[in-house]
Design a protein around this motif. Sequence first.
Motif, PDB file in Angstrom:
ATOM      1  N   THR A 142       0.942  -1.025  -0.008  1.00 18.99           N
ATOM      2  CA  THR A 142       0.106  -0.182  -0.325  1.00 18.99           C
ATOM      3  C   THR A 142       0.747   1.363  -0.109  1.00 18.99           C
ATOM      4  O   THR A 142       1.895   1.519   0.736  1.00 18.99           O
ATOM      5  CB  THR A 142      -0.768  -0.177   1.606  1.00 18.99           C
ATOM      6  OG1 THR A 142      -1.718  -0.723   1.106  1.00 18.99           O
ATOM      7  CG2 THR A 142      -1.706   1.203   1.544  1.00 18.99           C
ATOM      8  N   HIS A 144       0.859   5.208   1.226  1.00 14.35           N
ATOM      9  CA  HIS A 144       0.448   6.402   1.925  1.00 14.35           C
ATOM     10  C   HIS A 144       0.115   7.548   1.701  1.00 14.35           C
ATOM     11  O   HIS A 144       2.184   7.464   0.989  1.00 14.35           O
ATOM     12  CB  HIS A 144      -0.094   5.752   3.310  1.00 14.35           C
ATOM     13  CG  HIS A 144      -0.522   4.756   3.711  1.00 14.35           C
ATOM     14  ND1 HIS A 144       0.187   3.696   4.097  1.00 14.35           N
ATOM     15  CD2 HIS A 144      -1.859   4.593   4.595  1.00 14.35           C
ATOM     16  CE1 HIS A 144      -0.560   2.353   3.819  1.00 14.35           C
ATOM     17  NE2 HIS A 144      -1.568   2.910   4.583  1.00 14.35           N
ATOM     18  N   LYS A 155      -4.634   6.011  -0.119  1.00 11.72           N
ATOM     19  CA  LYS A 155      -3.809   5.062   0.005  1.00 11.72           C
ATOM     20  C   LYS A 155      -4.633   4.652  -0.975  1.00 11.72           C
ATOM     21  O   LYS A 155      -5.478   4.059  -1.555  1.00 11.72           O
ATOM     22  CB  LYS A 155      -4.055   3.893   1.952  1.00 11.72           C
ATOM     23  CG  LYS A 155      -5.502   3.160   1.930  1.00 11.72           C
ATOM     24  CD  LYS A 155      -5.421   2.610   3.277  1.00 11.72           C
ATOM     25  CE  LYS A 155      -6.448   1.790   3.369  1.00 11.72           C
ATOM     26  NZ  LYS A 155      -6.816   0.626   4.271  1.00 11.72           N
ATOM     27  N   ASP A 196      -1.092   3.858  13.333  1.00 13.85           N
ATOM     28  CA  ASP A 196      -1.735   2.783  13.523  1.00 13.85           C
ATOM     29  C   ASP A 196      -1.747   2.442  11.986  1.00 13.85           C
ATOM     30  O   ASP A 196      -2.864   2.780  11.283  1.00 13.85           O
ATOM     31  CB  ASP A 196      -2.006   1.495  14.001  1.00 13.85           C
ATOM     32  CG  ASP A 196      -2.442  -0.079  13.589  1.00 13.85           C
ATOM     33  OD1 ASP A 196      -2.757   0.368  12.665  1.00 13.85           O
ATOM     34  OD2 ASP A 196      -2.817  -0.851  14.568  1.00 13.85           O
ATOM     35  N   ASN A 198      -3.677   0.602  10.073  1.00 12.66           N
ATOM     36  CA  ASN A 198      -4.987  -0.137   9.296  1.00 12.66           C
ATOM     37  C   ASN A 198      -6.035   0.761  10.182  1.00 12.66           C
ATOM     38  O   ASN A 198      -7.116   1.108   9.819  1.00 12.66           O
ATOM     39  CB  ASN A 198      -5.762  -1.825  10.731  1.00 12.66           C
ATOM     40  CG  ASN A 198      -4.203  -2.145   9.860  1.00 12.66           C
ATOM     41  OD1 ASN A 198      -4.188  -2.363   8.441  1.00 12.66           O
ATOM     42  ND2 ASN A 198      -3.045  -3.015   9.852  1.00 12.66           N
ATOM     43  N   THR A 199      -6.009   2.011  11.360  1.00 18.30           N
ATOM     44  CA  THR A 199      -6.605   2.607  11.782  1.00 18.30           C
ATOM     45  C   THR A 199      -6.733   3.780  11.937  1.00 18.30           C
ATOM     46  O   THR A 199      -7.475   4.279  12.887  1.00 18.30           O
ATOM     47  CB  THR A 199      -6.972   1.356  13.311  1.00 18.30           C
ATOM     48  OG1 THR A 199      -5.809   1.628  14.508  1.00 18.30           O
ATOM     49  CG2 THR A 199      -7.014   0.120  13.929  1.00 18.30           C
TER      50      THR A 199
END
Length: 278
Positions: A142, A144, A155, A196, A198-199
């Motif tokens: 990924t 970002h 992303k 993080d 993911n979050t």
Amino acid sequence: MVEVFNCPRPVGVSRIRKCRQNIQKLFLVALVFLFALAFAHAKAAKQRRTTQQAHPDALPLLWTYEVVAEYPHDPRAFTQGLQFDRECDDGNKTCFDVFWESTGLNGQSSIRQVELATGTVRRQWDLPHEHFGEGSTRLGDTVHMITWRSGRGFKFTLDLQKVEPINTGLADGWGLTNNGSHLIVSESSQVIHWLDPNTMQEVKQITVTDRGHPIRWLNELEVIDGELWGNVWQTECIARVDMETGIVKGWIHMHGLRQGIIKQGLSRENGLDVLNGG
């Protein structure tokens, strides 16, 4: 009146000589368009590092640089973020060097993958006009990217075909890098944030200081051999930061790099060439 931190300059041959006796000379790769920090990871000489944390009152080591390569680049790109990578086609039979580049300015911001040797843009995604692009980094599969004066970002899959919005929860977005597991973000203050991926929740932060003096405006960021490197916006200096304490362990002086670009007639017409690229 806003005061820009004036990073220290080398003072005296004896001190520079002492620094070089302690550690090997550092070679930075400098593109004519960009601050050499982003390429140092690929070209820097291997060197041993102490695991001892920097002392708050310790005098930072001073470094210089040497240009060892120059590559073609789109002079219209208002470069904000940059990361080296390697692209392989035909089942890994054909590989070549590329870099991920994020560009800024409203209406001109983009994320792109560029072939290093030729400067050819291999793929590109343009941001909507309301976004001013800032730092970018590839973490796993990924890419970002963050934007200026907001916590918003994006992303992307590596082919830049799938795009999802993200929000860092911060009021601003400047530099962006990663340590292999977390995104590391600067937002114009002396505070650096670990997120993080993911979050987008913050898991850690450090305050960057040099002998107690807060170092604001760290812009383009890189993680190199366990240190966080970042240029101080509108100066010609790169800070080498202890990632646990936030203490500046050393300064890399890039004085003369911009002047060399100007002498070659490669400076942007608007005169906004600075170490993070714009």
